[in-house]
Design a protein around this motif. Structure first.
Motif, PDB file in Angstrom:
ATOM      1  N   THR A 142       0.840  -1.205   0.000  1.00  0.00           N
ATOM      2  CA  THR A 142       0.000   0.000   0.000  1.00  0.00           C
ATOM      3  C   THR A 142       0.872   1.250   0.000  1.00  0.00           C
ATOM      4  OG1 THR A 142      -1.765  -1.145   1.215  1.00  0.00           O
ATOM      5  CG2 THR A 142      -1.810   1.267   1.218  1.00  0.00           C
ATOM      6  N   MET A 143       1.868   1.276   0.875  1.00  0.00           N
ATOM      7  CA  MET A 143       2.758   2.436   0.936  1.00  0.00           C
ATOM      8  C   MET A 143       3.528   2.612  -0.359  1.00  0.00           C
ATOM      9  SD  MET A 143       4.265   2.698   4.832  1.00  0.00           S
ATOM     10  CE  MET A 143       4.924   1.036   4.938  1.00  0.00           C
ATOM     11  N   ALA A 144       4.004   1.507  -0.923  1.00  0.00           N
ATOM     12  CA  ALA A 144       4.775   1.578  -2.164  1.00  0.00           C
ATOM     13  C   ALA A 144       3.934   2.113  -3.322  1.00  0.00           C
ATOM     14  CB  ALA A 144       5.327   0.194  -2.512  1.00  0.00           C
ATOM     15  N   LEU A 145       2.687   1.686  -3.390  1.00  0.00           N
ATOM     16  CA  LEU A 145       1.798   2.158  -4.455  1.00  0.00           C
ATOM     17  C   LEU A 145       1.479   3.645  -4.315  1.00  0.00           C
ATOM     18  CD1 LEU A 145      -0.518  -0.935  -4.623  1.00  0.00           C
ATOM     19  CD2 LEU A 145       0.466   0.153  -6.650  1.00  0.00           C
ATOM     20  N   VAL A 146       1.170   4.071  -3.108  1.00  0.00           N
ATOM     21  CA  VAL A 146       0.858   5.493  -2.896  1.00  0.00           C
ATOM     22  C   VAL A 146       2.084   6.353  -3.186  1.00  0.00           C
ATOM     23  CG1 VAL A 146       0.135   7.236  -1.226  1.00  0.00           C
ATOM     24  CG2 VAL A 146      -0.950   4.979  -1.212  1.00  0.00           C
ATOM     25  N   LEU A 147       3.254   5.913  -2.765  1.00  0.00           N
ATOM     26  CA  LEU A 147       4.476   6.667  -3.037  1.00  0.00           C
ATOM     27  C   LEU A 147       4.742   6.766  -4.540  1.00  0.00           C
ATOM     28  CD1 LEU A 147       6.839   5.356  -0.201  1.00  0.00           C
ATOM     29  CD2 LEU A 147       5.850   7.646  -0.414  1.00  0.00           C
ATOM     30  N   THR A 148       4.508   5.678  -5.246  1.00  0.00           N
ATOM     31  CA  THR A 148       4.661   5.712  -6.706  1.00  0.00           C
ATOM     32  C   THR A 148       3.674   6.689  -7.322  1.00  0.00           C
ATOM     33  OG1 THR A 148       5.367   3.383  -6.717  1.00  0.00           O
ATOM     34  CG2 THR A 148       4.652   4.321  -8.817  1.00  0.00           C
ATOM     35  N   TYR A 149       2.468   6.680  -6.810  1.00  0.00           N
ATOM     36  CA  TYR A 149       1.401   7.537  -7.326  1.00  0.00           C
ATOM     37  C   TYR A 149       1.711   9.013  -7.135  1.00  0.00           C
ATOM     38  CZ  TYR A 149      -3.369   9.363  -7.902  1.00  0.00           C
ATOM     39  OH  TYR A 149      -4.489  10.069  -8.315  1.00  0.00           O
ATOM     40  N   ILE A 150       2.262   9.382  -5.985  1.00  0.00           N
ATOM     41  CA  ILE A 150       2.453  10.804  -5.674  1.00  0.00           C
ATOM     42  C   ILE A 150       3.827  11.330  -6.094  1.00  0.00           C
ATOM     43  CG2 ILE A 150       0.854  10.684  -3.721  1.00  0.00           C
ATOM     44  CD1 ILE A 150       3.253  10.649  -1.856  1.00  0.00           C
ATOM     45  N   THR A 151       4.765  10.422  -6.366  1.00  0.00           N
ATOM     46  CA  THR A 151       6.107  10.866  -6.738  1.00  0.00           C
ATOM     47  C   THR A 151       6.153  11.304  -8.195  1.00  0.00           C
ATOM     48  OG1 THR A 151       7.100   9.322  -5.151  1.00  0.00           O
ATOM     49  CG2 THR A 151       8.528  10.187  -6.880  1.00  0.00           C
ATOM     50  N   PRO A 152       6.609  12.519  -8.463  1.00  0.00           N
ATOM     51  CA  PRO A 152       6.672  12.997  -9.856  1.00  0.00           C
ATOM     52  C   PRO A 152       7.546  12.124 -10.753  1.00  0.00           C
ATOM     53  CG  PRO A 152       6.925  14.821  -8.311  1.00  0.00           C
ATOM     54  CD  PRO A 152       7.009  13.556  -7.500  1.00  0.00           C
ATOM     55  N   THR A 155       9.960   6.611 -12.269  1.00  0.00           N
ATOM     56  CA  THR A 155      10.912   5.506 -12.226  1.00  0.00           C
ATOM     57  C   THR A 155      11.204   5.067 -10.794  1.00  0.00           C
ATOM     58  OG1 THR A 155      12.710   7.118 -12.376  1.00  0.00           O
ATOM     59  CG2 THR A 155      12.007   6.050 -14.433  1.00  0.00           C
ATOM     60  N   PHE A 156      10.878   5.921  -9.822  1.00  0.00           N
ATOM     61  CA  PHE A 156      11.044   5.536  -8.427  1.00  0.00           C
ATOM     62  C   PHE A 156      10.127   4.364  -8.064  1.00  0.00           C
ATOM     63  CE2 PHE A 156      13.156   9.200  -5.962  1.00  0.00           C
ATOM     64  CZ  PHE A 156      14.084   9.376  -6.988  1.00  0.00           C
ATOM     65  N   GLY A 157       9.118   4.132  -8.897  1.00  0.00           N
ATOM     66  CA  GLY A 157       8.212   3.025  -8.651  1.00  0.00           C
ATOM     67  C   GLY A 157       8.926   1.690  -8.598  1.00  0.00           C
ATOM     68  N   TYR A 158       9.999   1.544  -9.390  1.00  0.00           N
ATOM     69  CA  TYR A 158      10.783   0.302  -9.363  1.00  0.00           C
ATOM     70  C   TYR A 158      11.424   0.110  -7.997  1.00  0.00           C
ATOM     71  CZ  TYR A 158      10.401   0.694 -14.464  1.00  0.00           C
ATOM     72  OH  TYR A 158       9.921   0.801 -15.747  1.00  0.00           O
ATOM     73  N   LEU A 159      11.920   1.205  -7.426  1.00  0.00           N
ATOM     74  CA  LEU A 159      12.536   1.136  -6.099  1.00  0.00           C
ATOM     75  C   LEU A 159      11.504   0.823  -5.029  1.00  0.00           C
ATOM     76  CD1 LEU A 159      14.852   1.542  -4.076  1.00  0.00           C
ATOM     77  CD2 LEU A 159      14.359   4.001  -4.133  1.00  0.00           C
ATOM     78  N   LEU A 161       8.702  -0.749  -5.397  1.00  0.00           N
ATOM     79  CA  LEU A 161       8.303  -2.146  -5.549  1.00  0.00           C
ATOM     80  C   LEU A 161       9.343  -3.065  -4.932  1.00  0.00           C
ATOM     81  CD1 LEU A 161       6.569  -4.447  -6.649  1.00  0.00           C
ATOM     82  CD2 LEU A 161       7.751  -4.202  -8.844  1.00  0.00           C
ATOM     83  N   LEU A 162      10.613  -2.774  -5.181  1.00  0.00           N
ATOM     84  CA  LEU A 162      11.679  -3.601  -4.622  1.00  0.00           C
ATOM     85  C   LEU A 162      11.616  -3.623  -3.098  1.00  0.00           C
ATOM     86  CD1 LEU A 162      14.293  -5.240  -4.838  1.00  0.00           C
ATOM     87  CD2 LEU A 162      15.551  -3.070  -4.921  1.00  0.00           C
ATOM     88  N   LEU A 163      11.396  -2.471  -2.491  1.00  0.00           N
ATOM     89  CA  LEU A 163      11.305  -2.407  -1.032  1.00  0.00           C
ATOM     90  C   LEU A 163      10.116  -3.220  -0.523  1.00  0.00           C
ATOM     91  CD1 LEU A 163      12.120   1.382  -0.455  1.00  0.00           C
ATOM     92  CD2 LEU A 163      13.598  -0.590   0.016  1.00  0.00           C
ATOM     93  N   ALA A 164       8.986  -3.115  -1.214  1.00  0.00           N
ATOM     94  CA  ALA A 164       7.798  -3.882  -0.815  1.00  0.00           C
ATOM     95  C   ALA A 164       8.053  -5.383  -0.950  1.00  0.00           C
ATOM     96  CB  ALA A 164       6.601  -3.469  -1.668  1.00  0.00           C
ATOM     97  N   LEU A 165       8.748  -5.766  -2.010  1.00  0.00           N
ATOM     98  CA  LEU A 165       9.059  -7.182  -2.213  1.00  0.00           C
ATOM     99  C   LEU A 165      10.006  -7.697  -1.131  1.00  0.00           C
ATOM    100  CD1 LEU A 165       9.548  -7.254  -6.094  1.00  0.00           C
ATOM    101  CD2 LEU A 165       7.671  -8.289  -4.802  1.00  0.00           C
ATOM    102  N   LEU A 166      10.938  -6.868  -0.721  1.00  0.00           N
ATOM    103  CA  LEU A 166      11.857  -7.269   0.348  1.00  0.00           C
ATOM    104  C   LEU A 166      11.124  -7.472   1.667  1.00  0.00           C
ATOM    105  CD1 LEU A 166      14.957  -5.010  -0.407  1.00  0.00           C
ATOM    106  CD2 LEU A 166      14.824  -7.501  -0.600  1.00  0.00           C
TER     107      LEU A 166
END
Length: 222
Positions: A142-152, A155-159, A161-166
């Motif tokens: 949830t946090m990873a998705l919201v951060l991807t959504y709000i971050t301009p 490409t930070f979405g890959y990072l 996602l990686l953190l969420a997967l870890l």
């Protein structure tokens, strides 16, 4: 539908690799049993991992969720509200599911097994029937998705996602959950968060420019 499409486009850097990975996980589930996957992961322990993953798992904790919401107040009130409401919603859905499925955690599931199981030293291994879905995974995704959504910079979405997967992997590494638990948690968080962001972020009251202010730039609220 247009709003949902627009939201998924903003999350492409997260969703594309996630869907590909999800397909691989589903293939693994077809080819191997729950027990096979658990013991395979349980055999991958190493000294650095025994230190790293207990630390990493905390990024999916309630404490981390609260900290994320508070820190986003310095980015914008809108961002903090989107994060807080998304986390509240996914948690509110996940908790009843845990009670509904009442699935045993690995320590309970393998209580009578003669197969040797490695447990990370100094880590409390939970022994209850609230394994499915994984709450830490729900929180992290949830946090990873919201951060991807709000971050301009998307490409930070890959990072993210990686953190969420870890975080998700840490739950299996520490024998707190099965692959099914973290997979279900990730799907729940992804689907619910996307739908919520598509609807909530387009509410008329959020169009007020004051929502774009923050604790670090109050003077720009006007």
């Amino acid at each position: 539908m247009q709003k949902l499409t627009a939201t998924t486009r903003r999350l492409y850097s997260f969703l594309i690799p996630y869907i590909l990975l999800l397909i691989l996980v589903l293939i693994a589930k077809i080819l191997y049993s729950k027990e096979d996957i658990y013991f395979f992961i349980n055999g991958l322990h190493f000294p650095a991992g025994d230190v790293f993953f207990p630390f990493m798992t905390e990024f999916g904790s309630s404490f981390s969720a609260v900290v994320a919401c508070l820190l986003l107040l310095f980015v914008s009130y809108r961002s903090s509200v989107l994060m807080a409401t998304s986390l509240i919603l996914t948690t509110a859905i996940n908790v009843p599911l845990k009670n509904l499925f009442f699935a045993p955690r690995p320590r309970v599931y393998f209580a009578g097994s003669q197969h040797p199981i490695y447990y990370v030293p100094h880590v409390e291994v939970l022994a209850n029937n609230f394994s499915f879905p994984s709450g830490h995974t729900v929180c992290a995704f949830t946090m990873a998705l919201v951060l991807t959504y709000i971050t301009p910079r998307k490409t930070f979405g890959y990072l993210y996602l990686l953190l969420a997967l870890l975080v998700a992997y840490s739950r299996m590494y520490m024998s707190q959950h099965f692959l099914e638990d973290v997979t279900a948690g990730s799907i729940l968080a992804t689907v619910v968060t996307i739908i919520w962001l598509s609807w909530f972020d387009n509410r008329p009251f959020l169009s007020d420019p004051r929502w774009n202010a923050s604790l670090s730039r109050k003077k720009n609220a006007a």
